[in-house]
Design a protein around this motif. Sequence first.
Motif, mmCIF file in Angstrom:
data_model
loop_
_atom_site.group_PDB
_atom_site.id
_atom_site.type_symbol
_atom_site.label_atom_id
_atom_site.label_comp_id
_atom_site.label_asym_id
_atom_site.label_seq_id
_atom_site.Cartn_x
_atom_site.Cartn_y
_atom_site.Cartn_z
ATOM 1 N N PHE A 91 0.876 -1.176 0.000
ATOM 2 C CA PHE A 91 0.000 0.000 0.000
ATOM 3 C C PHE A 91 0.913 1.226 0.000
ATOM 4 C CE2 PHE A 91 -2.630 -3.179 2.110
ATOM 5 C CZ PHE A 91 -3.886 -2.969 1.556
ATOM 6 N N ASN A 92 1.009 1.928 -1.115
ATOM 7 C CA ASN A 92 1.740 3.192 -1.144
ATOM 8 C C ASN A 92 0.811 4.271 -0.603
ATOM 9 O OD1 ASN A 92 3.957 1.963 -2.437
ATOM 10 N ND2 ASN A 92 3.026 2.275 -4.437
ATOM 11 N N THR A 93 1.303 5.044 0.354
ATOM 12 C CA THR A 93 0.470 6.066 0.977
ATOM 13 C C THR A 93 1.188 7.407 0.924
ATOM 14 O OG1 THR A 93 -0.525 4.414 2.421
ATOM 15 C CG2 THR A 93 -0.786 6.709 3.076
ATOM 16 N N GLY A 94 0.674 8.286 0.095
ATOM 17 C CA GLY A 94 1.242 9.617 -0.052
ATOM 18 C C GLY A 94 2.213 9.718 -1.214
ATOM 19 N N VAL A 95 2.392 10.930 -1.681
ATOM 20 C CA VAL A 95 3.257 11.200 -2.828
ATOM 21 C C VAL A 95 4.673 10.697 -2.569
ATOM 22 C CG1 VAL A 95 4.269 13.044 -4.244
ATOM 23 C CG2 VAL A 95 1.870 13.165 -3.588
ATOM 24 N N GLY A 96 5.199 10.924 -1.372
ATOM 25 C CA GLY A 96 6.557 10.524 -1.046
ATOM 26 C C GLY A 96 6.778 9.022 -1.079
ATOM 27 N N ALA A 97 5.707 8.258 -0.999
ATOM 28 C CA ALA A 97 5.800 6.800 -1.064
ATOM 29 C C ALA A 97 5.478 6.271 -2.453
ATOM 30 C CB ALA A 97 4.857 6.165 -0.047
ATOM 31 N N GLY A 98 5.203 7.176 -3.399
ATOM 32 C CA GLY A 98 4.925 6.759 -4.761
ATOM 33 C C GLY A 98 3.462 6.593 -5.098
ATOM 34 N N GLN A 99 2.551 7.028 -4.216
ATOM 35 C CA GLN A 99 1.133 6.934 -4.550
ATOM 36 C C GLN A 99 0.810 7.952 -5.630
ATOM 37 O OE1 GLN A 99 -1.659 7.538 -1.308
ATOM 38 N NE2 GLN A 99 -3.371 6.764 -2.514
ATOM 39 N N THR A 100 0.230 7.478 -6.732
ATOM 40 C CA THR A 100 -0.118 8.369 -7.840
ATOM 41 C C THR A 100 -1.622 8.464 -8.066
ATOM 42 O OG1 THR A 100 0.184 6.594 -9.454
ATOM 43 C CG2 THR A 100 2.088 8.024 -9.035
ATOM 44 N N VAL A 101 -2.379 7.467 -7.629
ATOM 45 C CA VAL A 101 -3.844 7.521 -7.703
ATOM 46 C C VAL A 101 -4.340 7.523 -6.264
ATOM 47 C CG1 VAL A 101 -5.948 6.368 -8.482
ATOM 48 C CG2 VAL A 101 -3.889 6.296 -9.912
ATOM 49 N N PHE A 102 -5.065 8.568 -5.900
ATOM 50 C CA PHE A 102 -5.475 8.732 -4.512
ATOM 51 C C PHE A 102 -6.844 8.117 -4.254
ATOM 52 C CE2 PHE A 102 -1.882 11.319 -5.118
ATOM 53 C CZ PHE A 102 -1.177 11.141 -3.936
ATOM 54 N N HIS A 103 -6.876 6.808 -4.471
ATOM 55 C CA HIS A 103 -7.981 5.910 -4.150
ATOM 56 C C HIS A 103 -7.259 4.709 -3.544
ATOM 57 C CE1 HIS A 103 -12.009 3.984 -5.373
ATOM 58 N NE2 HIS A 103 -11.322 2.996 -4.808
ATOM 59 N N ALA A 104 -7.580 4.364 -2.319
ATOM 60 C CA ALA A 104 -6.868 3.276 -1.635
ATOM 61 C C ALA A 104 -6.738 2.065 -2.546
ATOM 62 C CB ALA A 104 -7.612 2.899 -0.357
ATOM 63 N N HIS A 105 -5.545 1.454 -2.550
ATOM 64 C CA HIS A 105 -5.342 0.255 -3.359
ATOM 65 C C HIS A 105 -4.128 -0.517 -2.876
ATOM 66 C CE1 HIS A 105 -3.035 3.457 -5.371
ATOM 67 N NE2 HIS A 105 -2.224 2.514 -5.860
ATOM 68 N N ALA A 106 -4.226 -1.824 -3.045
ATOM 69 C CA ALA A 106 -3.121 -2.722 -2.714
ATOM 70 C C ALA A 106 -2.532 -3.247 -4.006
ATOM 71 C CB ALA A 106 -3.621 -3.888 -1.868
ATOM 72 N N HIS A 107 -1.213 -3.251 -4.079
ATOM 73 C CA HIS A 107 -0.508 -3.891 -5.187
ATOM 74 C C HIS A 107 -0.181 -5.309 -4.743
ATOM 75 C CE1 HIS A 107 0.706 -0.125 -7.378
ATOM 76 N NE2 HIS A 107 0.452 0.384 -6.189
ATOM 77 N N VAL A 108 -0.532 -6.296 -5.551
ATOM 78 C CA VAL A 108 -0.140 -7.688 -5.308
ATOM 79 C C VAL A 108 0.936 -8.002 -6.335
ATOM 80 C CG1 VAL A 108 -0.907 -10.082 -5.198
ATOM 81 C CG2 VAL A 108 -2.483 -8.240 -4.535
ATOM 82 N N LEU A 109 2.140 -8.295 -5.847
ATOM 83 C CA LEU A 109 3.300 -8.535 -6.711
ATOM 84 C C LEU A 109 3.868 -9.915 -6.440
ATOM 85 C CD1 LEU A 109 4.678 -5.116 -5.704
ATOM 86 C CD2 LEU A 109 4.258 -5.666 -8.091
ATOM 87 N N GLY A 110 4.183 -10.648 -7.505
ATOM 88 C CA GLY A 110 4.781 -11.955 -7.335
ATOM 89 C C GLY A 110 5.261 -12.498 -8.666
ATOM 90 N N GLY A 111 5.834 -13.683 -8.612
ATOM 91 C CA GLY A 111 6.268 -14.342 -9.839
ATOM 92 C C GLY A 111 7.726 -14.082 -10.196
ATOM 93 N N ARG A 112 8.437 -13.372 -9.333
ATOM 94 C CA ARG A 112 9.874 -13.152 -9.503
ATOM 95 C C ARG A 112 10.452 -12.880 -8.120
ATOM 96 N NH1 ARG A 112 11.285 -7.939 -8.500
ATOM 97 N NH2 ARG A 112 9.869 -6.255 -9.080
ATOM 98 N N GLY A 113 11.762 -12.879 -8.017
ATOM 99 C CA GLY A 113 12.384 -12.541 -6.741
ATOM 100 C C GLY A 113 12.016 -11.142 -6.312
ATOM 101 N N LEU A 114 11.655 -10.991 -5.067
ATOM 102 C CA LEU A 114 11.280 -9.692 -4.516
ATOM 103 C C LEU A 114 12.203 -9.372 -3.353
ATOM 104 C CD1 LEU A 114 7.407 -10.235 -4.605
ATOM 105 C CD2 LEU A 114 8.722 -8.776 -6.138
ATOM 106 N N GLU A 115 13.381 -8.899 -3.673
ATOM 107 C CA GLU A 115 14.385 -8.635 -2.675
ATOM 108 C C GLU A 115 13.934 -7.547 -1.710
ATOM 109 O OE1 GLU A 115 14.987 -8.493 -6.051
ATOM 110 O OE2 GLU A 115 15.752 -10.543 -6.106
ATOM 111 N N TRP A 116 14.551 -7.565 -0.533
ATOM 112 C CA TRP A 116 14.249 -6.545 0.467
ATOM 113 C C TRP A 116 15.530 -5.832 0.816
ATOM 114 C CZ3 TRP A 116 9.634 -4.835 1.690
ATOM 115 C CH2 TRP A 116 9.527 -3.929 2.750
ATOM 116 N N PRO A 117 15.579 -4.550 0.995
ATOM 117 C CA PRO A 117 14.447 -3.637 0.885
ATOM 118 C C PRO A 117 14.131 -3.328 -0.572
ATOM 119 C CG PRO A 117 16.394 -2.397 1.484
ATOM 120 C CD PRO A 117 16.794 -3.850 1.427
ATOM 121 N N PRO A 118 12.870 -3.015 -0.841
ATOM 122 C CA PRO A 118 12.491 -2.686 -2.225
ATOM 123 C C PRO A 118 12.975 -1.298 -2.609
ATOM 124 C CG PRO A 118 10.621 -2.392 -0.767
ATOM 125 C CD PRO A 118 11.741 -2.951 0.074
ATOM 126 N N GLY A 119 13.052 -1.064 -3.896
ATOM 127 C CA GLY A 119 13.330 0.250 -4.481
ATOM 128 C C GLY A 119 14.340 1.029 -3.747
#
Length: 119
Positions: A91-119
């Motif tokens: 859940f990106n929350t706010g411009v500083g976190a990369g939220q571009t559409v201001f309607h609550a939403h969850a991104h479900v990501l998978g199918g490849r390695g998802l290293e931590w920390p992201p980005g």
Amino acid sequence: MAGEPQADCLFCKIVSREIPATIVRESDTTVAFRDINPQAPTHVLVIPRVHYADAGTLAAAEPGIAADVLREAAAVAAGDRVDGTGYRVVFNTGVGAGQTVFHAHAHVLGGRGLEWPPG
């Protein structure tokens, strides 16, 4: 008014079918559709049908619907068969976190390695 559809909201327009999307799941309270700019083989957005600007305001106002978003995120992962290998719900929350559409939403990501920390 919070919870009411917003005329200028992209995701409200997807809910009302004014704008097309590749919908993968729907429930009484949510819509899940493929991201148009996927960052992983599975990249699906799960949104509430009601409009709240972000996950925090949704959770405060409608905790049951916030739970529905999470439940549907898990169902999306199972449907795309990434539940066994691992997936991320973001859940990106706010411009500083990369939220571009201001309607609550969850991104479900998978199918490849998802290293931590992201980005």
